[in-house]
Design a protein around this motif. Structure first.
Motif, PDB file in Angstrom:
ATOM      1  N   THR A  99     -31.784 -10.183  34.549  1.00 46.47           N
ATOM      2  CA  THR A  99     -30.906 -10.353  33.395  1.00 46.47           C
ATOM      3  C   THR A  99     -31.557  -9.695  32.188  1.00 46.47           C
ATOM      4  O   THR A  99     -32.732  -9.937  31.908  1.00 46.47           O
ATOM      5  N   ILE A 100     -30.815  -8.850  31.498  1.00 44.98           N
ATOM      6  CA  ILE A 100     -31.314  -8.217  30.273  1.00 44.98           C
ATOM      7  C   ILE A 100     -30.927  -9.127  29.115  1.00 44.98           C
ATOM      8  O   ILE A 100     -29.738  -9.406  28.902  1.00 44.98           O
ATOM      9  N   THR A 101     -31.918  -9.575  28.369  1.00 45.61           N
ATOM     10  CA  THR A 101     -31.698 -10.552  27.309  1.00 45.61           C
ATOM     11  C   THR A 101     -31.949  -9.936  25.930  1.00 45.61           C
ATOM     12  O   THR A 101     -32.470  -8.828  25.818  1.00 45.61           O
ATOM     13  N   ARG A 228     -40.512 -19.911  42.592  1.00 43.46           N
ATOM     14  CA  ARG A 228     -40.308 -20.998  41.623  1.00 43.46           C
ATOM     15  C   ARG A 228     -40.399 -20.514  40.167  1.00 43.46           C
ATOM     16  O   ARG A 228     -40.455 -21.343  39.269  1.00 43.46           O
ATOM     17  N   THR A 229     -40.431 -19.207  39.959  1.00 47.53           N
ATOM     18  CA  THR A 229     -40.799 -18.671  38.649  1.00 47.53           C
ATOM     19  C   THR A 229     -39.665 -17.911  37.980  1.00 47.53           C
ATOM     20  O   THR A 229     -38.964 -17.121  38.616  1.00 47.53           O
ATOM     21  N   VAL A 230     -39.535 -18.144  36.664  1.00 45.53           N
ATOM     22  CA  VAL A 230     -38.700 -17.307  35.798  1.00 45.53           C
ATOM     23  C   VAL A 230     -39.658 -16.457  34.963  1.00 45.53           C
ATOM     24  O   VAL A 230     -40.462 -16.991  34.199  1.00 45.53           O
ATOM     25  N   VAL A 231     -39.590 -15.137  35.137  1.00 49.93           N
ATOM     26  CA  VAL A 231     -40.437 -14.211  34.383  1.00 49.93           C
ATOM     27  C   VAL A 231     -39.679 -13.750  33.143  1.00 49.93           C
ATOM     28  O   VAL A 231     -38.569 -13.236  33.238  1.00 49.93           O
ATOM     29  N   CYS A 232     -40.296 -13.925  31.976  1.00 46.11           N
ATOM     30  CA  CYS A 232     -39.713 -13.461  30.715  1.00 46.11           C
ATOM     31  C   CYS A 232     -40.623 -12.381  30.139  1.00 46.11           C
ATOM     32  O   CYS A 232     -41.803 -12.632  29.874  1.00 46.11           O
ATOM     33  N   THR A 233     -40.077 -11.204  29.973  1.00 45.27           N
ATOM     34  CA  THR A 233     -40.855 -10.093  29.443  1.00 45.27           C
ATOM     35  C   THR A 233     -39.880  -9.151  28.726  1.00 45.27           C
ATOM     36  O   THR A 233     -38.778  -9.545  28.391  1.00 45.27           O
ATOM     37  N   CYS A 249     -35.460 -10.692  32.105  1.00 43.21           N
ATOM     38  CA  CYS A 249     -35.635 -12.018  32.692  1.00 43.21           C
ATOM     39  C   CYS A 249     -35.415 -11.897  34.193  1.00 43.21           C
ATOM     40  O   CYS A 249     -34.321 -11.512  34.634  1.00 43.21           O
ATOM     41  N   LEU A 250     -36.448 -12.188  34.967  1.00 45.05           N
ATOM     42  CA  LEU A 250     -36.394 -12.025  36.416  1.00 45.05           C
ATOM     43  C   LEU A 250     -36.646 -13.372  37.081  1.00 45.05           C
ATOM     44  O   LEU A 250     -37.606 -14.074  36.738  1.00 45.05           O
ATOM     45  N   LEU A 255     -32.116 -19.786  40.193  1.00 50.35           N
ATOM     46  CA  LEU A 255     -32.521 -20.035  38.816  1.00 50.35           C
ATOM     47  C   LEU A 255     -31.777 -19.107  37.857  1.00 50.35           C
ATOM     48  O   LEU A 255     -31.358 -19.527  36.767  1.00 50.35           O
ATOM     49  N   SER A 256     -31.608 -17.854  38.257  1.00 48.93           N
ATOM     50  CA  SER A 256     -30.926 -16.883  37.397  1.00 48.93           C
ATOM     51  C   SER A 256     -29.500 -17.303  37.073  1.00 48.93           C
ATOM     52  O   SER A 256     -29.029 -17.144  35.939  1.00 48.93           O
ATOM     53  N   LYS A 257     -28.793 -17.841  38.047  1.00 47.94           N
ATOM     54  CA  LYS A 257     -27.382 -18.176  37.801  1.00 47.94           C
ATOM     55  C   LYS A 257     -27.248 -19.285  36.755  1.00 47.94           C
ATOM     56  O   LYS A 257     -26.224 -19.359  36.064  1.00 47.94           O
ATOM     57  N   GLU A 258     -28.277 -20.115  36.615  1.00 46.71           N
ATOM     58  CA  GLU A 258     -28.239 -21.167  35.598  1.00 46.71           C
ATOM     59  C   GLU A 258     -28.556 -20.607  34.214  1.00 46.71           C
ATOM     60  O   GLU A 258     -27.842 -20.863  33.245  1.00 46.71           O
ATOM     61  N   LEU A 259     -29.618 -19.838  34.089  1.00 41.68           N
ATOM     62  CA  LEU A 259     -29.983 -19.319  32.764  1.00 41.68           C
ATOM     63  C   LEU A 259     -28.961 -18.302  32.258  1.00 41.68           C
ATOM     64  O   LEU A 259     -28.774 -18.145  31.046  1.00 41.68           O
ATOM     65  N   ARG A 260     -28.275 -17.636  33.166  1.00 41.37           N
ATOM     66  CA  ARG A 260     -27.238 -16.684  32.749  1.00 41.37           C
ATOM     67  C   ARG A 260     -26.074 -17.378  32.042  1.00 41.37           C
ATOM     68  O   ARG A 260     -25.400 -16.769  31.203  1.00 41.37           O
TER      69      ARG A 260
END
Length: 389
Positions: A99-101, A228-233, A249-250, A255-260
């Motif tokens: 996801t590009i944030t 188990r990890t959400v990478v934010c960079t 955001c990787l 997990l991605s479907k929730e933060l999206r």
């Protein structure tokens, strides 16, 4: 004119109570007002952005100035996925797991709001980048700070105890403000704790290419932590484009479907022309990253020597571009920083801003060496000529 504003006691939500403005940005404003050299906020000097990346952004303004789809420009998500497969040997599906944030800060906030809720506990290590503190509060979670100031070493017994009731562990490596780089051994112990206690790991890796230790590892390269990890960079630090606000955001799809969900309604999408420039940025050769780290290592050493020359007591970091420094006066850190701006013409950040306790006391301050060497030299000269300590 009659004051018709609402009473203060009925304005504002509980989730924002007690949250103050960023001290880092406050120091930047004070530096601008006093015409001081800003070594508080991690802002590079002009001319640091690669020419081809800057050109790509300018060209895209004429052709790509409308929304991308919410998750980001497909070409950029593809490029991020390809690079992480090459850099970290971890495969992320660009359609569902990248996801590009709007900057790394939004990635962290969206993740926290999506994956933590009232009553959950969030662990992080202090001194800590100040954004994690309100992010936890806005989610309704309870912050569990673990102080590692003295040795920068993890107390595994304390971490194990904190993890028993926790939901999320936040890890910043390289770490802001200390420059600590977590070792393979530390990450292995963290992996054991994450799986034993069913934690989600949120990692802030915005300084991943500004490291001075050849043994640097991303947590996702250790064991099964990627599951188990959400990478934010993102682009800000690596390509000297802090104002472009393009984050990456990787995370696994579940997990991605929730933060999206949060990202979608909070920002719609990151700035389109700068996303296009990100595709160009990620095509740069490996030598770019080597040269970047070498350049910052030289600046690190110059600032370290200069602060010692000025009679301060700096700690040389292993990564990122910040330097913690102790000072030899009885002033508190906030008083010292304001006086530093007024009398020496150099801005730093009070150390207390990196602690959850709003009344925290710290005997150190933080400088950045994100500026070029001529700016650093001028700052050092001012410190040496105007010292009162």
């Amino acid at each position: 004119m009659t004051d018709r504003s609402l009473p203060e006691d009925i304005v504002g939500a509980d989730r924002t109570s007690g949250v103050a403005e960023s001290v880092i940005r406050e120091m930047t404003r004070e530096a601008l007002q006093q015409d001081a050299i800003n070594l508080s906020q991690g802002i590079p000097d002009a001319g640091e952005t690669p020419d081809t990346v800057e050109k790509a952004a300018k060209n895209a303004i004429s052709t790509e100035s409308q929304y991308t789809i919410t998750w980001g420009l497909p070409d950029l998500r593809d490029a991020v996925s390809e690079q992480y497969a090459e850099w970290k040997s971890v495969e992320y599906d660009p359609e569902t797991e990248v996801t590009i944030t709007t900057g790394t800060s939004e990635a962290i906030m969206s993740t926290m709001l999506a994956l933590a809720e009232k009553g959950d506990e969030v662990i992080y290590f202090e001194p800590v980048y100040e954004s994690y503190i309100p992010a936890s509060q806005f989610a309704g979670a309870t912050a569990i700070p673990l102080d590692i100031t003295d040795s920068l070493e993890l107390d595994y017994n304390r971490l194990e105890a904190a993890a028993e009731d926790a939901r999320i562990l936040v890890l910043n490596t390289p770490m802001n403000p200390t420059g600590k780089v977590f070792t393979r051994e530390e990450l292995k112990r963290i992996e054991d704790i994450v799986f034993e206690h069913d934690l989600i790991l949120l990692t802030d890796e915005i300084y991943e290419h500004i490291v001075y230790d050849e043994n640097y590892l991303s947590p996702i390269e250790v064991g099964d932590l990627a599951d188990r990890t959400v990478v934010c960079t993102g682009m800000s630090k690596t390509f000297s484009v802090t104002g472009w606000r393009v984050g990456f955001c990787l995370a696994p799809e579940y997990l991605s479907k929730e933060l999206r969900k949060v990202h979608d309604y909070a920002t719609i999408c990151a700035p389109t022309p700068f996303q296009r420039a990100g595709v160009e940025a990620l095509s740069l050769p490996d030598s770019y990253y080597t040269d970047l780290a070498d350049a910052y290592e030289s600046r690190r050493d110059r600032l370290y020597e200069g602060l010692c020359e000025a009679g301060l007591d700096p700690i040389k970091p292993d990564g990122a571009y910040y330097m913690m420094t102790r000072y030899p006066t009885n002033e508190n850190d906030i008083e010292f920083c304001y006086r530093l701006i007024r009398e020496a013409g150099v801005a730093a950040v009070p150390g207390s801003s990196f602690y959850t306790d709003p009344d925290a006391e710290a005997d150190w301050i933080r400088f950045t060496f994100s500026r070029n060497e001529s700016t650093l030299d001028e700052a050092i000269e001012r410190l040496c000529e105007n010292r009162w300590w």
